[in-house]
Design a protein around this motif. Structure first.
Motif, short mmCIF file in Angstrom:
data_model
loop_
_atom_site.label_atom_id
_atom_site.label_comp_id
_atom_site.label_asym_id
_atom_site.label_seq_id
_atom_site.Cartn_x
_atom_site.Cartn_y
_atom_site.Cartn_z
N PHE A 77 0.84 -1.20 0.00
CA PHE A 77 0.00 0.00 0.00
C PHE A 77 0.88 1.25 0.00
CE2 PHE A 77 -2.23 3.30 2.48
CZ PHE A 77 -3.43 3.40 1.79
N PHE A 116 -13.00 -0.72 3.82
CA PHE A 116 -11.73 -1.30 3.42
C PHE A 116 -11.11 -2.18 4.51
CE2 PHE A 116 -11.97 2.56 0.77
CZ PHE A 116 -11.82 1.98 -0.48
N TRP A 138 -6.98 -5.42 6.82
CA TRP A 138 -7.51 -5.19 5.48
C TRP A 138 -8.66 -6.16 5.20
CZ3 TRP A 138 -6.02 -1.16 2.54
CH2 TRP A 138 -4.79 -0.56 2.83
N ASP A 149 -9.91 -6.40 2.07
CA ASP A 149 -9.29 -6.93 0.85
C ASP A 149 -7.85 -6.46 0.86
OD1 ASP A 149 -11.26 -8.26 -0.67
OD2 ASP A 149 -12.23 -6.31 -1.04
N PRO A 153 -4.40 -5.24 -0.39
CA PRO A 153 -4.00 -4.63 -1.66
C PRO A 153 -3.30 -5.65 -2.56
CG PRO A 153 -3.39 -3.22 0.17
CD PRO A 153 -3.90 -4.50 0.77
N CYS A 176 -10.15 7.57 -12.75
CA CYS A 176 -10.45 7.23 -11.36
C CYS A 176 -10.74 8.50 -10.56
CB CYS A 176 -9.29 6.46 -10.73
SG CYS A 176 -9.13 4.78 -11.36
N MET A 236 -7.45 6.32 -0.87
CA MET A 236 -8.04 4.98 -0.75
C MET A 236 -8.89 4.68 -1.98
SD MET A 236 -6.96 3.55 2.01
CE MET A 236 -8.06 2.26 2.59
N ARG A 261 -6.63 4.38 -5.18
CA ARG A 261 -5.84 3.14 -5.17
C ARG A 261 -6.71 1.94 -5.53
NH1 ARG A 261 -4.26 -1.34 -3.51
NH2 ARG A 261 -6.30 -1.46 -2.51
N LYS A 262 -7.90 1.90 -4.94
CA LYS A 262 -8.81 0.79 -5.21
C LYS A 262 -9.21 0.79 -6.69
CE LYS A 262 -11.08 -2.74 -4.04
NZ LYS A 262 -10.32 -3.91 -3.56
N CYS A 263 -9.53 1.97 -7.19
CA CYS A 263 -9.95 2.10 -8.59
C CYS A 263 -8.81 1.69 -9.53
CB CYS A 263 -10.39 3.53 -8.83
SG CYS A 263 -10.84 3.91 -10.52
N GLU A 284 -6.42 -0.34 -8.79
CA GLU A 284 -6.24 -1.78 -8.64
C GLU A 284 -7.17 -2.53 -9.59
OE1 GLU A 284 -5.40 -3.70 -4.69
OE2 GLU A 284 -7.54 -4.12 -4.89
N LEU A 285 -8.42 -2.05 -9.67
CA LEU A 285 -9.39 -2.71 -10.54
C LEU A 285 -9.06 -2.52 -12.01
CD1 LEU A 285 -12.68 -1.71 -8.69
CD2 LEU A 285 -11.63 -3.98 -8.78
#
Lengths: 89, 186
Positions: free
Chosen positions: A40, B95, B102, B104, B106, B128, B173, B176-178, B180-181
């Motif tokens: 992260f 999250f 976590w 999920d 990372p 994003c 957050m 980063r998630k977006c 990742e997808l």
């Protein structure tokens, strides 16, 4: 001991302010033992690096210019402001 | 005062100021307004003493004008009001589970290496950013202005520094998630 949630908050804040000494140490320790938070941490750093590069590239991009219309409008606005400021003591 | 006239400021630095504002406001009209207000304020202030380069001086004024415009906008659209942040407190909790781990973990990404990959990454990052709540993406884009002088800027925006850090955290957050997808898919 930090939780991952607390560690992730400190990782984000470390990009915006200097962490205190004790925050730094507890974060450093957490990152040694937690693969997910270490990942992260790298990912936030790379997002920030890409953003910074994009901002500075945009600032230097000579093709991106004030539209001519806007320039003309501003020239007039400047004229009247200069005239007005001369009238002021 | 140097021997530069306000028209020289416009001719020599107008495009730069425009690009600086456009990158952070992502709206051509707002960016034009910010530049115009900056030049007018520069005439009024008459504080330029040649201590810093004109561009640095003008950029300093522009930063405050950008903050001004954002504050005005947030008054007009309450959904973009930076000072209203308490209501969506639960967003980040999805999250993590209750014990603070976590929910999920990372996923690993390949960092964008060459120029082409960086370009692709940037396109996804911008998309994003558009999916974030507007006030979060705004603050994220202004982060460097905020870093310069966070006390004064928080005061102007009527938020506390803590609140700003929380919003930047939420922005990251979400981004980063977006990424990742969508970055992993490419």
């Amino acid at each position: 001991m930090l939780t991952c949630k607390q560690a992730s908050e400190l990782i984000s804040q470390s990009l915006d302010r200097s962490l205190t000494r004790s925050e730094r140490w507890s974060l450093r320790f957490h990152l040694l033992i937690c693969v997910a938070c270490a990942r992260f941490n790298r990912q936030l750093a790379s997002i920030q690096a890409v953003m910074n590069k994009w901002l500075s590239d945009t600032e230097q991009d000579e093709h991106l210019q004030l539209p001519l219309q806007a320039k003309l409008r501003m020239t007039q606005a400047l004229e009247s402001e200069i005239a007005a400021s001369r009238r002021r003591p | 005062m140097s021997n530069q006239t306000p028209h020289d400021w416009l001719n020599e630095h107008g495009d730069y100021l425009y690009r600086f504002a456009l990158a952070r406001l992502r709206d051509a009209h707002l960016a034009e307004d910010a530049v115009q207000e900056t030049l007018l304020a520069a005439i009024q202030s008459r504080t330029y003493e040649g201590k810093s380069a004109p561009r640095t001086w003008l950029t300093g004024i522009l930063k405050h004008k950008i903050i001004d415009l954002i504050r005005k906008q947030s008054r007009e659209k309450p959904s973009e009001d930076l000072s209203q942040t308490v209501a969506d407190e639960g967003v980040v909790d999805e999250f993590f589970n209750e014990s603070g781990h976590w929910a999920d973990r990372p996923q690993a990404w390949a960092a964008p290496d060459d120029e082409l990959e960086q370009k692709q990454f940037l396109v996804i990052l911008q998309n994003c950013m558009d999916r974030l709540p507007k006030k979060l993406s705004r603050l994220f884009l202004m982060r460097d202005i905020f870093e310069d002088d966070n006390q004064a800027i928080c005061k102007e925006l009527e938020i506390s520094p803590t609140n700003a850090w929380v919003m930047l955290y939420r922005a990251r957050m979400g981004l980063r998630k977006c990424l990742e997808l969508h970055w992993l898919e490419t």
